[in-house]
Write a protein that holds these residues in place. Structure first.
Motif, PDB file in Angstrom:
ATOM      1  N   MET A  31       0.686  -1.206  -0.595  1.00  0.00           N
ATOM      2  CA  MET A  31      -0.190   0.012   0.011  1.00  0.00           C
ATOM      3  C   MET A  31       1.189   1.435   0.094  1.00  0.00           C
ATOM      4  O   MET A  31       0.384   2.687   0.094  1.00  0.00           O
ATOM      5  N   VAL A  32       1.930   1.192  -0.068  1.00  0.00           N
ATOM      6  CA  VAL A  32       2.887   2.108  -0.397  1.00  0.00           C
ATOM      7  C   VAL A  32       2.753   3.132  -1.211  1.00  0.00           C
ATOM      8  O   VAL A  32       2.785   2.436  -2.224  1.00  0.00           O
ATOM      9  N   PRO A  33       2.513   4.378  -0.826  1.00  0.00           N
ATOM     10  CA  PRO A  33       2.225   5.214  -2.474  1.00  0.00           C
ATOM     11  C   PRO A  33       3.160   5.285  -3.384  1.00  0.00           C
ATOM     12  O   PRO A  33       3.490   6.787  -3.061  1.00  0.00           O
ATOM     13  N   VAL A  34       3.936   4.199  -3.822  1.00  0.00           N
ATOM     14  CA  VAL A  34       4.782   4.922  -4.767  1.00  0.00           C
ATOM     15  C   VAL A  34       4.671   5.439  -6.645  1.00  0.00           C
ATOM     16  O   VAL A  34       5.416   4.811  -7.691  1.00  0.00           O
ATOM     17  N   GLY A  35       2.907   4.581  -6.356  1.00  0.00           N
ATOM     18  CA  GLY A  35       3.234   4.635  -8.133  1.00  0.00           C
ATOM     19  C   GLY A  35       2.776   3.280  -7.971  1.00  0.00           C
ATOM     20  O   GLY A  35       3.696   1.798  -8.647  1.00  0.00           O
ATOM     21  N   ARG A  36       2.092   2.222  -8.708  1.00  0.00           N
ATOM     22  CA  ARG A  36       1.552   1.230  -8.348  1.00  0.00           C
ATOM     23  C   ARG A  36       2.810   0.600 -10.405  1.00  0.00           C
ATOM     24  O   ARG A  36       1.265   1.214 -11.311  1.00  0.00           O
ATOM     25  N   GLN A  37       3.184   0.650 -10.320  1.00  0.00           N
ATOM     26  CA  GLN A  37       3.951   0.091 -11.417  1.00  0.00           C
ATOM     27  C   GLN A  37       3.970  -1.608 -12.015  1.00  0.00           C
ATOM     28  O   GLN A  37       3.661  -3.048 -11.021  1.00  0.00           O
ATOM     29  N   PRO A  38       3.256  -1.947 -12.973  1.00  0.00           N
ATOM     30  CA  PRO A  38       3.445  -3.610 -13.297  1.00  0.00           C
ATOM     31  C   PRO A  38       4.506  -4.593 -12.710  1.00  0.00           C
ATOM     32  O   PRO A  38       4.661  -5.214 -12.854  1.00  0.00           O
ATOM     33  N   TRP A  39       5.339  -3.598 -13.062  1.00  0.00           N
ATOM     34  CA  TRP A  39       6.372  -4.619 -12.747  1.00  0.00           C
ATOM     35  C   TRP A  39       7.041  -5.131 -11.459  1.00  0.00           C
ATOM     36  O   TRP A  39       8.350  -5.681 -10.847  1.00  0.00           O
ATOM     37  N   MET A  40       6.430  -4.281 -10.517  1.00  0.00           N
ATOM     38  CA  MET A  40       7.061  -3.686  -9.315  1.00  0.00           C
ATOM     39  C   MET A  40       6.148  -5.204  -8.768  1.00  0.00           C
ATOM     40  O   MET A  40       5.148  -5.506  -8.794  1.00  0.00           O
ATOM     41  N   PRO A  41       7.295  -6.546  -7.445  1.00  0.00           N
ATOM     42  CA  PRO A  41       6.465  -7.856  -6.895  1.00  0.00           C
ATOM     43  C   PRO A  41       5.427  -7.106  -5.863  1.00  0.00           C
ATOM     44  O   PRO A  41       5.932  -6.126  -5.454  1.00  0.00           O
ATOM     45  N   ASP A  42       4.253  -7.654  -5.907  1.00  0.00           N
ATOM     46  CA  ASP A  42       3.867  -8.418  -5.100  1.00  0.00           C
ATOM     47  C   ASP A  42       4.613  -9.157  -3.729  1.00  0.00           C
ATOM     48  O   ASP A  42       3.801  -9.920  -3.565  1.00  0.00           O
ATOM     49  N   VAL A  43       4.493  -8.169  -2.739  1.00  0.00           N
ATOM     50  CA  VAL A  43       5.181  -8.273  -1.517  1.00  0.00           C
ATOM     51  C   VAL A  43       4.091  -9.536  -0.404  1.00  0.00           C
ATOM     52  O   VAL A  43       4.437  -9.960  -0.118  1.00  0.00           O
ATOM     53  N   LEU A  44       2.801  -8.688  -0.261  1.00  0.00           N
ATOM     54  CA  LEU A  44       1.433  -9.589   0.534  1.00  0.00           C
ATOM     55  C   LEU A  44       1.762 -10.941  -0.477  1.00  0.00           C
ATOM     56  O   LEU A  44       1.594 -12.104   0.914  1.00  0.00           O
ATOM     57  N   ALA A  45       1.586 -11.250  -2.340  1.00  0.00           N
ATOM     58  CA  ALA A  45       1.491 -12.246  -2.316  1.00  0.00           C
ATOM     59  C   ALA A  45       2.499 -13.502  -1.734  1.00  0.00           C
ATOM     60  O   ALA A  45       2.588 -14.566  -1.947  1.00  0.00           O
ATOM     61  N   LEU A  46       3.615 -12.695  -1.840  1.00  0.00           N
ATOM     62  CA  LEU A  46       5.595 -13.500  -1.490  1.00  0.00           C
ATOM     63  C   LEU A  46       4.973 -13.946  -0.116  1.00  0.00           C
ATOM     64  O   LEU A  46       5.486 -15.224   0.281  1.00  0.00           O
ATOM     65  N   VAL A  47       4.743 -13.230   0.871  1.00  0.00           N
ATOM     66  CA  VAL A  47       4.146 -13.353   2.090  1.00  0.00           C
ATOM     67  C   VAL A  47       3.146 -14.527   2.372  1.00  0.00           C
ATOM     68  O   VAL A  47       3.480 -15.925   3.442  1.00  0.00           O
ATOM     69  N   LEU A  48       2.109 -14.317   1.519  1.00  0.00           N
ATOM     70  CA  LEU A  48       0.932 -15.405   1.771  1.00  0.00           C
ATOM     71  C   LEU A  48       1.306 -16.942   1.267  1.00  0.00           C
ATOM     72  O   LEU A  48       0.879 -17.707   2.039  1.00  0.00           O
ATOM     73  N   VAL A  49       2.431 -17.062   0.549  1.00  0.00           N
ATOM     74  CA  VAL A  49       2.771 -17.728  -0.341  1.00  0.00           C
ATOM     75  C   VAL A  49       3.289 -18.665   0.663  1.00  0.00           C
ATOM     76  O   VAL A  49       3.497 -19.848   0.898  1.00  0.00           O
ATOM     77  N   PHE A  50       4.231 -17.479   1.553  1.00  0.00           N
ATOM     78  CA  PHE A  50       5.509 -18.619   2.825  1.00  0.00           C
ATOM     79  C   PHE A  50       4.567 -18.787   3.059  1.00  0.00           C
ATOM     80  O   PHE A  50       4.684 -20.324   3.835  1.00  0.00           O
ATOM     81  N   TRP A  51       3.732 -18.756   4.159  1.00  0.00           N
ATOM     82  CA  TRP A  51       3.454 -18.690   5.008  1.00  0.00           C
ATOM     83  C   TRP A  51       2.176 -20.262   4.908  1.00  0.00           C
ATOM     84  O   TRP A  51       1.676 -20.530   4.931  1.00  0.00           O
ATOM     85  N   ASN A  52       1.607 -20.057   3.159  1.00  0.00           N
ATOM     86  CA  ASN A  52       1.028 -21.226   3.104  1.00  0.00           C
ATOM     87  C   ASN A  52       1.532 -22.898   2.878  1.00  0.00           C
ATOM     88  O   ASN A  52       1.081 -23.416   2.674  1.00  0.00           O
ATOM     89  N   VAL A  53       2.866 -22.340   2.619  1.00  0.00           N
ATOM     90  CA  VAL A  53       3.781 -23.161   2.468  1.00  0.00           C
ATOM     91  C   VAL A  53       4.422 -23.644   3.782  1.00  0.00           C
ATOM     92  O   VAL A  53       4.566 -25.035   3.896  1.00  0.00           O
ATOM     93  N   HIS A  54       4.817 -23.077   4.556  1.00  0.00           N
ATOM     94  CA  HIS A  54       5.097 -23.401   6.571  1.00  0.00           C
ATOM     95  C   HIS A  54       4.375 -23.297   7.204  1.00  0.00           C
ATOM     96  O   HIS A  54       4.323 -24.204   8.335  1.00  0.00           O
TER      97      HIS A  54
END
Length: 173
Positions: A31-54
């Motif tokens: 949610m940091v307002p740096v302007g949503r660029q299409p190439w920016m990684p989705d950190v929330l998706a990364l953390v969700l997948v990590f905890w879904n795996v572990h």
């Protein structure tokens, strides 16, 4: 649980407050307002997948759906666009979690890359179906960057669970 090959030590149980803190922090980073660029990684998706795996029993598809709705509201996207993508992402991560833990971090990153690609593709397809604009080919970089961040996320999110080496020579573990 059987220890995966290459695991040098047992991990302490995951603290539910730390899991919640990391998910909220991932949401805030997205949610940091740096302007949503299409190439920016989705950190929330990364953390969700990590905890879904572990921790698949603590963080599941329901939490992914709720966080997806929060991202939809924040980005002003079609309500349910990210919720659908995150739910399918979480389902895929839970389906892979037993197999994924046996691999090294680099191999794990390669295994979660198709999940990130699928989630990004679903979000774009839903956006295009309702008349949105094509974000450009730089969108392909986001899942690659998310997979590249997997080892860093694993090191940071597993750090509180690692215990100090025990000097007691009489205990085998």
């Amino acid at each position: 649980m059987i220890m995966p090959r290459g695991a040098s030590q047992l991990l302490l149980p995951a603290n539910p407050l730390f899991i919640a803190f990391s998910l909220v922090l991932g949401l805030l980073i997205d949610m940091v307002p740096v302007g949503r660029q299409p190439w920016m990684p989705d950190v929330l998706a990364l953390v969700l997948v990590f905890w879904n795996v572990h921790q698949p029993r603590r963080v599941g598809v329901g939490w992914a759906f709720v966080f997806g709705l929060m991202i939809d509201v924040h980005h002003g996207a079609l309500l349910g666009q990210h919720a659908l993508a995150y739910s399918l992402l979480a389902f895929g991560a839970v389906a892979l979690h037993r197999r994924l833990l046996w691999f090294s971090l680099g191999a794990q990153a390669l295994h979660v890359l198709p999940l990130f690609v699928l989630a990004a593709a679903i979000a774009v397809i839903v956006r295009l179906l309702v008349g949105g604009m094509w974000p450009g080919w730089s969108l392909v970089l986001a899942p690659v960057l998310q997979a590249a961040l997997w080892p860093i996320a694993a090191a940071l999110l597993l750090a509180p669970q690692r215990r100090a080496p025990d000097p007691d020579a009489h205990r085998p573990l």
